[in-house]
Structure formats: C-alpha cells, structure tokens
Design a protein around this motif. Structure first.
Motif, PDB file in Angstrom:
ATOM      1  N   GLU A 212      33.499  40.882  48.921  1.00  0.00           N
ATOM      2  CA  GLU A 212      33.936  41.879  47.946  1.00  0.00           C
ATOM      3  C   GLU A 212      33.112  43.170  48.005  1.00  0.00           C
ATOM      4  OE1 GLU A 212      35.327  38.238  47.507  1.00  0.00           O
ATOM      5  OE2 GLU A 212      33.244  38.491  46.872  1.00  0.00           O
ATOM      6  N   MET A 213      31.913  43.126  48.573  1.00  0.00           N
ATOM      7  CA  MET A 213      31.033  44.287  48.593  1.00  0.00           C
ATOM      8  C   MET A 213      31.149  45.036  49.926  1.00  0.00           C
ATOM      9  SD  MET A 213      29.622  44.470  45.701  1.00  0.00           S
ATOM     10  CE  MET A 213      29.441  43.429  44.251  1.00  0.00           C
ATOM     11  N   PRO A 214      31.463  46.333  49.895  1.00  0.00           N
ATOM     12  CA  PRO A 214      31.525  47.100  51.141  1.00  0.00           C
ATOM     13  C   PRO A 214      30.153  47.142  51.809  1.00  0.00           C
ATOM     14  CG  PRO A 214      32.563  48.305  49.322  1.00  0.00           C
ATOM     15  CD  PRO A 214      31.843  47.142  48.716  1.00  0.00           C
ATOM     16  N   ASP A 215      30.098  46.825  53.101  1.00  0.00           N
ATOM     17  CA  ASP A 215      28.818  46.772  53.815  1.00  0.00           C
ATOM     18  C   ASP A 215      28.103  48.117  53.804  1.00  0.00           C
ATOM     19  OD1 ASP A 215      29.176  44.100  54.410  1.00  0.00           O
ATOM     20  OD2 ASP A 215      30.110  44.481  56.350  1.00  0.00           O
ATOM     21  N   ASP A 216      28.861  49.204  54.002  1.00  0.00           N
ATOM     22  CA  ASP A 216      28.214  50.512  54.069  1.00  0.00           C
ATOM     23  C   ASP A 216      27.635  50.908  52.715  1.00  0.00           C
ATOM     24  OD1 ASP A 216      30.706  50.755  52.931  1.00  0.00           O
ATOM     25  OD2 ASP A 216      31.250  52.608  53.955  1.00  0.00           O
ATOM     26  N   LEU A 217      28.304  50.520  51.623  1.00  0.00           N
ATOM     27  CA  LEU A 217      27.787  50.827  50.297  1.00  0.00           C
ATOM     28  C   LEU A 217      26.490  50.068  50.042  1.00  0.00           C
ATOM     29  CD1 LEU A 217      28.373  52.327  47.590  1.00  0.00           C
ATOM     30  CD2 LEU A 217      29.435  50.195  46.798  1.00  0.00           C
ATOM     31  N   MET A 218      26.446  48.805  50.415  1.00  0.00           N
ATOM     32  CA  MET A 218      25.245  48.012  50.210  1.00  0.00           C
ATOM     33  C   MET A 218      24.087  48.515  51.071  1.00  0.00           C
ATOM     34  SD  MET A 218      25.904  45.785  47.828  1.00  0.00           S
ATOM     35  CE  MET A 218      26.832  47.160  47.109  1.00  0.00           C
ATOM     36  N   GLU A 219      24.366  48.910  52.316  1.00  0.00           N
ATOM     37  CA  GLU A 219      23.306  49.424  53.179  1.00  0.00           C
ATOM     38  C   GLU A 219      22.752  50.743  52.660  1.00  0.00           C
ATOM     39  OE1 GLU A 219      24.601  49.586  57.232  1.00  0.00           O
ATOM     40  OE2 GLU A 219      24.804  47.406  57.403  1.00  0.00           O
ATOM     41  N   SER A 220      23.594  51.533  52.008  1.00  0.00           N
ATOM     42  CA  SER A 220      23.143  52.820  51.484  1.00  0.00           C
ATOM     43  C   SER A 220      22.186  52.655  50.309  1.00  0.00           C
ATOM     44  CB  SER A 220      24.341  53.681  51.070  1.00  0.00           C
ATOM     45  OG  SER A 220      25.025  53.103  49.974  1.00  0.00           O
ATOM     46  N   LEU A 221      22.133  51.455  49.707  1.00  0.00           N
ATOM     47  CA  LEU A 221      21.206  51.203  48.601  1.00  0.00           C
ATOM     48  C   LEU A 221      19.806  50.844  49.086  1.00  0.00           C
ATOM     49  CD1 LEU A 221      23.437  49.097  46.183  1.00  0.00           C
ATOM     50  CD2 LEU A 221      22.735  51.474  45.903  1.00  0.00           C
ATOM     51  N   GLU A 222      19.644  50.586  50.352  1.00  0.00           N
ATOM     52  CA  GLU A 222      18.330  50.229  50.877  1.00  0.00           C
ATOM     53  C   GLU A 222      17.401  51.440  50.798  1.00  0.00           C
ATOM     54  OE1 GLU A 222      18.576  48.469  54.767  1.00  0.00           O
ATOM     55  OE2 GLU A 222      20.377  47.339  54.262  1.00  0.00           O
ATOM     56  N   PRO A 223      16.077  51.188  50.766  1.00  0.00           N
ATOM     57  CA  PRO A 223      15.423  49.883  50.916  1.00  0.00           C
ATOM     58  C   PRO A 223      15.198  49.177  49.574  1.00  0.00           C
ATOM     59  CG  PRO A 223      13.763  51.591  50.946  1.00  0.00           C
ATOM     60  CD  PRO A 223      15.101  52.299  50.809  1.00  0.00           C
ATOM     61  N   PHE A 224      15.138  47.853  49.660  1.00  0.00           N
ATOM     62  CA  PHE A 224      14.654  47.040  48.563  1.00  0.00           C
ATOM     63  C   PHE A 224      13.198  46.666  48.868  1.00  0.00           C
ATOM     64  CE2 PHE A 224      19.181  46.557  48.206  1.00  0.00           C
ATOM     65  CZ  PHE A 224      19.433  46.391  46.848  1.00  0.00           C
ATOM     66  N   ASP A 225      12.380  46.586  47.833  1.00  0.00           N
ATOM     67  CA  ASP A 225      10.969  46.220  48.021  1.00  0.00           C
ATOM     68  C   ASP A 225      10.880  44.704  48.130  1.00  0.00           C
ATOM     69  OD1 ASP A 225       8.273  45.829  48.038  1.00  0.00           O
ATOM     70  OD2 ASP A 225       7.860  46.911  46.168  1.00  0.00           O
ATOM     71  N   GLN A 226      10.816  44.222  49.359  1.00  0.00           N
ATOM     72  CA  GLN A 226      10.830  42.777  49.573  1.00  0.00           C
ATOM     73  C   GLN A 226       9.508  42.111  49.217  1.00  0.00           C
ATOM     74  OE1 GLN A 226      12.164  42.590  53.677  1.00  0.00           O
ATOM     75  NE2 GLN A 226      14.317  42.520  53.056  1.00  0.00           N
ATOM     76  N   SER A 227       8.462  42.920  48.974  1.00  0.00           N
ATOM     77  CA  SER A 227       7.198  42.326  48.548  1.00  0.00           C
ATOM     78  C   SER A 227       7.318  41.736  47.142  1.00  0.00           C
ATOM     79  CB  SER A 227       6.085  43.377  48.577  1.00  0.00           C
ATOM     80  OG  SER A 227       6.275  44.370  47.581  1.00  0.00           O
ATOM     81  N   LYS A 228       8.356  42.146  46.392  1.00  0.00           N
ATOM     82  CA  LYS A 228       8.580  41.631  45.043  1.00  0.00           C
ATOM     83  C   LYS A 228       9.622  40.513  45.021  1.00  0.00           C
ATOM     84  CE  LYS A 228       7.219  45.914  42.743  1.00  0.00           C
ATOM     85  NZ  LYS A 228       7.586  46.973  41.773  1.00  0.00           N
ATOM     86  N   MET A 229       9.999  40.039  46.189  1.00  0.00           N
ATOM     87  CA  MET A 229      10.921  38.925  46.285  1.00  0.00           C
ATOM     88  C   MET A 229      10.192  37.642  45.871  1.00  0.00           C
ATOM     89  SD  MET A 229      13.582  38.493  49.392  1.00  0.00           S
ATOM     90  CE  MET A 229      12.307  38.545  50.642  1.00  0.00           C
ATOM     91  N   VAL A 230      10.844  36.810  45.084  1.00  0.00           N
ATOM     92  CA  VAL A 230      10.220  35.579  44.577  1.00  0.00           C
ATOM     93  C   VAL A 230      11.125  34.398  44.911  1.00  0.00           C
ATOM     94  CG1 VAL A 230       9.017  36.780  42.711  1.00  0.00           C
ATOM     95  CG2 VAL A 230      11.310  35.856  42.300  1.00  0.00           C
ATOM     96  N   PRO A 231      10.574  33.181  44.879  1.00  0.00           N
ATOM     97  CA  PRO A 231      11.421  31.998  45.092  1.00  0.00           C
ATOM     98  C   PRO A 231      12.528  31.950  44.048  1.00  0.00           C
ATOM     99  CG  PRO A 231       9.103  31.413  45.265  1.00  0.00           C
ATOM    100  CD  PRO A 231       9.139  32.824  44.764  1.00  0.00           C
ATOM    101  N   PHE A 232      13.696  31.475  44.452  1.00  0.00           N
ATOM    102  CA  PHE A 232      14.862  31.482  43.572  1.00  0.00           C
ATOM    103  C   PHE A 232      14.646  30.590  42.359  1.00  0.00           C
ATOM    104  CE2 PHE A 232      18.906  29.506  42.290  1.00  0.00           C
ATOM    105  CZ  PHE A 232      19.547  30.647  41.816  1.00  0.00           C
ATOM    106  N   ASN A 233      15.063  31.114  41.209  1.00  0.00           N
ATOM    107  CA  ASN A 233      15.082  30.356  39.961  1.00  0.00           C
ATOM    108  C   ASN A 233      16.305  30.834  39.185  1.00  0.00           C
ATOM    109  OD1 ASN A 233      14.624  29.696  37.096  1.00  0.00           O
ATOM    110  ND2 ASN A 233      12.581  29.056  37.757  1.00  0.00           N
ATOM    111  N   MET A 234      17.109  29.900  38.679  1.00  0.00           N
ATOM    112  CA  MET A 234      18.336  30.280  37.984  1.00  0.00           C
ATOM    113  C   MET A 234      18.081  31.067  36.711  1.00  0.00           C
ATOM    114  SD  MET A 234      21.352  27.446  38.500  1.00  0.00           S
ATOM    115  CE  MET A 234      20.420  25.969  38.126  1.00  0.00           C
ATOM    116  N   GLY A 235      16.845  31.026  36.201  1.00  0.00           N
ATOM    117  CA  GLY A 235      16.533  31.777  35.002  1.00  0.00           C
ATOM    118  C   GLY A 235      16.726  33.271  35.173  1.00  0.00           C
ATOM    119  N   TYR A 236      16.542  33.789  36.386  1.00  0.00           N
ATOM    120  CA  TYR A 236      16.719  35.223  36.619  1.00  0.00           C
ATOM    121  C   TYR A 236      18.183  35.651  36.476  1.00  0.00           C
ATOM    122  CZ  TYR A 236      11.969  35.226  38.530  1.00  0.00           C
ATOM    123  OH  TYR A 236      10.603  35.108  38.692  1.00  0.00           O
ATOM    124  N   LEU A 237      19.108  34.693  36.536  1.00  0.00           N
ATOM    125  CA  LEU A 237      20.531  35.017  36.480  1.00  0.00           C
ATOM    126  C   LEU A 237      21.039  35.233  35.062  1.00  0.00           C
ATOM    127  CD1 LEU A 237      21.957  32.423  39.066  1.00  0.00           C
ATOM    128  CD2 LEU A 237      20.928  34.659  39.498  1.00  0.00           C
TER     129      LEU A 237
END
Length: 356
Positions: A212-237
């Motif tokens: 559902e997400m256009p690839d070019d639109l998602m790429e244009s949002l980069e960069p994401f700060d991956q140093s703040k990536m954390v292990p998945f937890n459903m609480g964030y949802l």
C-alpha cells in the motif's frame, strides 16, 4: 486470532504510547508505564471473520493493492472492528480501545526491531501547515479551502538488508597539459592505466514491505536514525496503526541491492580524481553475504482534498521530515515571475541602449 488490548489497570481507559515520554500513558488518569513493564490485562479471543462484502480498492493511478476485509469483535464493548488483512494494530470505532491482532506480529511476522514514534499528530499538523505556507506557487485559496481529511500514525513494515558489494574495475585515464611560447602552442597528453579493487559493506538498507505504501514516497522520508531502533514490543503499537508485511524479503531484495550497487560504484569512482578524462574498460560490482531483518518504522500519512483533487503527504514520525505533492497555480506563477521577468527585460533594454 486473539486481540491484545491496552486497558489502563487503574481506570480501564484506553492507553496509548506517548511519543514525548516514550511510555504507555492513560489519557484519563495519567497513569504511565514503561513499555517493557506493561502487561495487557484485557485480551479477547475474537477470531477475524471474513467480510465478503468489503474489499479495499486502490486509488486512481496506484498499483492494484486490493485486500480482503476481516471483522474482529472488541473485547471491551463487543463492537465490530473492520480491518484489512495486513492491518494488525487499530482502534475500536465505538469505545476507542486500542487493539492489536497478535497473530499479525508473532511467529514469522514478529519484527526484529521497531523505531518508536517521537513526533505526535499535532507535530504532523504543524509540519503540514509550514510545508504549505512555504510553497509560493499554490493556488491562493488552497490553504484556506483545503482540509485535512485524515491523519494516520502508521508503523510501516520495512525490510533491512545487509550485503557486501565486491568491486573491481579498470580505467583508461588521461591528463592534458597545455602551454605556449612565442612560436607555438603545445599540448601534452599523458595516459594512465587505473585499477580499483575492493569491497564495501552495507548494513540495514531499508525497503518498505507494504504494497500500500509507494516505494518512492517512503524512500524520500529517509534517513531514519537507526541508532534508536529497539527490540520489538507490542506496547509501542498502542494508539497507532500498524501493518504486517505483505511484500516478502525476496521481493524487496533487488531494490535494496540496486541501491547498494549504485552507491558502491559512486564511492569507488570518487577515489579517482585529477584526470582530464576517465573511461571504464571493465567494471563489475557483485553482492555477497546478503541477509535481512524485519522492522517497523514510524510514519504519519496525511490525506488532503481540494477542488476535487486528492493529495498525499507523509512525515517521518521520528525526525519530522515532511514530503508530499501539491497543486500548481499558473496564475500565481505569472504573478510572481512576470514582474521579475519585466524588470530583467527593462534592465537589459537599458544596457543595450547605453552601449549600442
């Protein structure tokens, strides 16, 4: 399927993840919990029932991404929740309870990582307003008449690819030197044989895993700060929409490798400088040691409408970077640029008359 619901242990209110505090908070009694400490105390065993009468249809110009619809029953109020097959986190339209279809994010669909939202819906609205105001060629009435139809905070599925690009190339290069004396002009051309061999490692190159997400639109949002990536937890949802992937890693790998390939060639070629000409005799760049991880990235999607047209915007839910498409006003373009063109023409005519 079972629904994972976020009810406040103190007052029973619908809890949400707060991007500012990075905690789960109840908006009614202000109770807060660390994501890792919160345990859902109200779950239901509602199984998704096929809703044969509902089918999502793609917008005009988009790829066909129709999905079957399913109905879930809220464990708090027994209201029916209508959702697409890939939507795994949602809100009950009757009691506003935040629910997650656990099976969408367990087993093979369990994300390895998540980047939590840091921006709020209010931040997205302000970013949108600033974005619109900065565009000089919008129709004058666009900002006043335009309204935000929908703002969605969505965790978008992304595949993160690692690979090594192995590069080898040989080039013919020249350096040209010229000089003159009283009698002649001289040109000296020196020829060089240049070789480059090496490898470059790429890690966590993102490609969205949602049809559902256009690839070019998602790429244009980069960069994401991956140093703040954390292990998945459903609480964030809690309080946000979230889609499970419906594009497999194998389908996305080619796009990621293509990005790595282009970057590696550019990086190695940038090590060659100071030559007048450069011609590649041979050049190869091949991947090895490929692997992938699965993550959810925070994105705000805004849909706006004006004068019969629909416009899509997106904001990086971590950094606040904002992108989107806007209408163009020919009358405002003429208003801005005709006076400028007239002044330039008048100056040019005056200079011509002075020196003619």
């Amino acid at each position: 399927m079972a629904l994972h619901e976020y009810e406040c242990p103190a007052c029973g209110g619908a809890m949400e993840f707060n991007p500012k505090t990075q905690k789960i908070k109840c908006p009614f009694c202000d109770s807060e919990f660390d994501v890792k400490d919160y345990i859902a105390n109200h779950n239901s065993d509602s199984a998704g029932e096929s809703a044969d009468d509902y089918v999502t249809n793609p917008a005009e110009g988009e790829a066909d991404s129709s999905q079957p619809m399913f109905i879930y029953r809220c464990g708090s109020c027994s209201g029916e929740i209508l959702a697409t097959e890939s939507l795994g986190s949602m809100k009950c339209p009757f009691c506003s309870n935040n629910v997650v279809v656990k099976e969408k994010f367990t087993g093979k669909f369990t994300p390895d990582y998540i980047i939590p939202f840091e921006k709020t819906k209010e931040d997205a609205i302000e970013a949108y307003k600033g974005y619109v105001k900065s565009k000089k060629l919008l129709p004058k009435v666009f900002f006043d008449q335009n309204h935000i139809d929908e703002i969605k905070g969505i965790y978008v599925p992304f595949w993160l690819f690692d690979a090594t690009q192995n590069y080898s190339a040989s080039f013919d290069a020249t350096k040209v030197r010229t000089w003159s004396d009283h009698n002649y002009h001289y040109t000296e051309t020196s020829h060089y044989d240049i070789t480059r061999v090496g490898s470059e490692r790429f890690e966590k190159v993102p490609v969205d895993g949602s049809k559902e997400m256009p690839d070019d639109l998602m790429e244009s949002l980069e960069p994401f700060d991956q140093s703040k990536m954390v292990p998945f937890n459903m609480g964030y949802l809690a309080g946000f929409l979230a889609n499970k992937y419906n594009v497999c890693a194998d389908e996305d790998q080619g796009r990621a490798l293509s990005r790595m390939h282009s970057s590696a060639i550019t990086d190695f070629r940038n090590t060659i400088s100071g030559y007048s000409t450069l011609h590649a005799r041979s050049e190869q760049c091949t991947p090895s040691n490929e692997s992938s991880k699965y993550a959810l990235y925070p994105v705000y999607i805004l849909n706006t409408s004006w004068n019969g047209g629909n416009y899509l915007f997106a904001m990086n839910g971590q950094s606040g970077k904002f992108v989107g498409n806007l209408p163009f006003s020919l009358s405002r373009a003429l208003m801005y640029y005709f006076p400028i063109a007239g002044v330039i023409a008048a100056i040019a005519f005056g200079l011509f008359c002075m020196f003619a």
